[in-house]
Enzyme design. Structure first.
Site, short mmCIF file in Angstrom:
data_model
loop_
_atom_site.label_atom_id
_atom_site.label_comp_id
_atom_site.label_asym_id
_atom_site.label_seq_id
_atom_site.Cartn_x
_atom_site.Cartn_y
_atom_site.Cartn_z
N ASP A 98 57.23 -1.01 16.72
CA ASP A 98 58.38 -0.11 16.75
C ASP A 98 58.27 0.74 18.02
O ASP A 98 57.45 0.46 18.90
CB ASP A 98 58.46 0.73 15.47
CG ASP A 98 57.33 1.75 15.31
OD1 ASP A 98 56.49 1.88 16.23
OD2 ASP A 98 57.30 2.43 14.27
N HIS A 99 59.07 1.80 18.10
CA HIS A 99 59.10 2.64 19.29
C HIS A 99 57.78 3.33 19.58
O HIS A 99 57.46 3.60 20.73
CB HIS A 99 60.23 3.67 19.18
CG HIS A 99 60.16 4.50 17.95
ND1 HIS A 99 60.60 4.03 16.72
CD2 HIS A 99 59.68 5.75 17.73
CE1 HIS A 99 60.40 4.95 15.81
NE2 HIS A 99 59.84 6.00 16.39
N CYS B 231 52.71 0.32 14.59
CA CYS B 231 53.63 1.41 14.29
C CYS B 231 52.83 2.70 14.34
O CYS B 231 51.65 2.68 14.70
CB CYS B 231 54.34 1.21 12.95
SG CYS B 231 53.35 1.47 11.46
N GLY B 232 53.42 3.81 14.00
CA GLY B 232 52.75 5.10 14.12
C GLY B 232 51.44 5.20 13.38
O GLY B 232 50.40 5.51 13.95
N GLY C 167 50.37 2.62 11.22
CA GLY C 167 49.89 1.28 10.89
C GLY C 167 50.10 0.91 9.44
O GLY C 167 50.08 -0.26 9.07
N GLY D 51 52.84 1.44 7.26
CA GLY D 51 54.12 0.81 6.93
C GLY D 51 54.19 -0.62 7.43
O GLY D 51 54.68 -1.52 6.74
N HIS E 103 35.19 -11.01 6.76
CA HIS E 103 35.16 -11.01 5.30
C HIS E 103 36.51 -11.26 4.64
O HIS E 103 36.55 -11.78 3.53
CB HIS E 103 34.62 -9.67 4.78
CG HIS E 103 33.17 -9.47 5.06
ND1 HIS E 103 32.50 -8.33 4.69
CD2 HIS E 103 32.25 -10.26 5.67
CE1 HIS E 103 31.24 -8.43 5.06
NE2 HIS E 103 31.06 -9.59 5.67
N ARG F 41 49.44 6.13 16.73
CA ARG F 41 49.22 7.57 16.85
C ARG F 41 47.77 7.99 16.64
O ARG F 41 47.43 9.16 16.82
CB ARG F 41 50.10 8.31 15.83
CG ARG F 41 51.56 8.23 16.16
CD ARG F 41 52.39 9.12 15.26
NE ARG F 41 53.78 9.07 15.67
CZ ARG F 41 54.78 8.81 14.86
NH1 ARG F 41 54.57 8.58 13.57
NH2 ARG F 41 56.02 8.77 15.32
N ARG G 284 31.40 -16.55 -0.37
CA ARG G 284 31.88 -15.64 -1.42
C ARG G 284 33.16 -14.93 -1.01
O ARG G 284 33.99 -14.60 -1.85
CB ARG G 284 30.79 -14.62 -1.78
CG ARG G 284 30.51 -13.60 -0.72
CD ARG G 284 29.33 -12.68 -1.12
NE ARG G 284 29.21 -11.53 -0.27
CZ ARG G 284 28.59 -11.51 0.92
NH1 ARG G 284 28.03 -12.61 1.39
NH2 ARG G 284 28.52 -10.40 1.62
N ARG H 150 37.01 -14.72 -2.91
CA ARG H 150 37.70 -13.45 -3.14
C ARG H 150 39.12 -13.46 -2.59
O ARG H 150 40.05 -13.02 -3.26
CB ARG H 150 36.90 -12.30 -2.52
CG ARG H 150 35.59 -12.07 -3.24
CD ARG H 150 34.71 -11.11 -2.50
NE ARG H 150 33.44 -10.97 -3.21
CZ ARG H 150 32.34 -10.50 -2.67
NH1 ARG H 150 32.34 -10.09 -1.41
NH2 ARG H 150 31.24 -10.41 -3.37
#
Length: 152
Positions: free
Chosen positions: A10-11, A68-69, A71, A73, A101, A112, A135, A139
């Site tokens: 994004d911006h 993004c700002g 991370g 979202g 992992h 940011r 393993r 998972r």
């Protein structure tokens, strides 16, 4: 090893996106840029994360980078896709573990909260680290819900 990498931002992530793309191209990687590119506008991160995640999910890219700002979202949006494992990464040790992992195929970078001089270290660590399997494979196979799964 050379990879196909999708990137979207994004911006708040424009400067980081440009820095990362220049680095990746200099290393011979192929880039598909879904990111925003104008400084004067604000945009909604899902508009750029969805096509990036989809590109990775359908196998047109080996990895994705979303910015993004915070991370958060961006990671939440990308993780709506069944075959995506997007990790919020703010330092190279987290990038290492996300790949080693969790077999993460997308990293979400919080623009940011990371210094520009550290972002290349993070991307480089992510790309050079292999999945350990074992393993950890068991998972991550439990992550996607199946049609008849009841999470209770």
């Amino acid at each position: 090893m050379k990879f196909k990498i999708a990137i979207g931002s994004d911006h708040t992530g424009i400067d980081y996106k440009c820095l990362i793309i220049d680095f990746l191209i200099s290393k011979g990687h192929q880039i598909k840029d879904f990111g925003f590119s104008r400084y004067e506008d604000q945009v909604d991160y899902p508009d750029f994360v969805h096509p990036t995640a989809k590109f990775v999910e359908i196998g047109k890219a080996d990895f994705g980078i979303i910015i993004c700002g915070s991370g958060n979202g961006a990671a939440m949006t990308a993780n709506k896709y069944q075959k995506i494992r997007a990790a919020l990464v703010w330092k190279k040790e987290i990038a290492f573990l996300a790949r080693r992992h969790n077999n993460a195929n997308i990293i979400s970078i919080p623009a940011r909260f990371i210094d520009k001089d550290k972002v290349i270290e993070i991307v480089e660590m992510f790309l050079k680290t292999g999945f350990e399997g074992g393993r950890h494979k068991i998972r991550i196979e439990k992550i996607p819900l199946k049609n008849n799964d009841n999470p209770q």
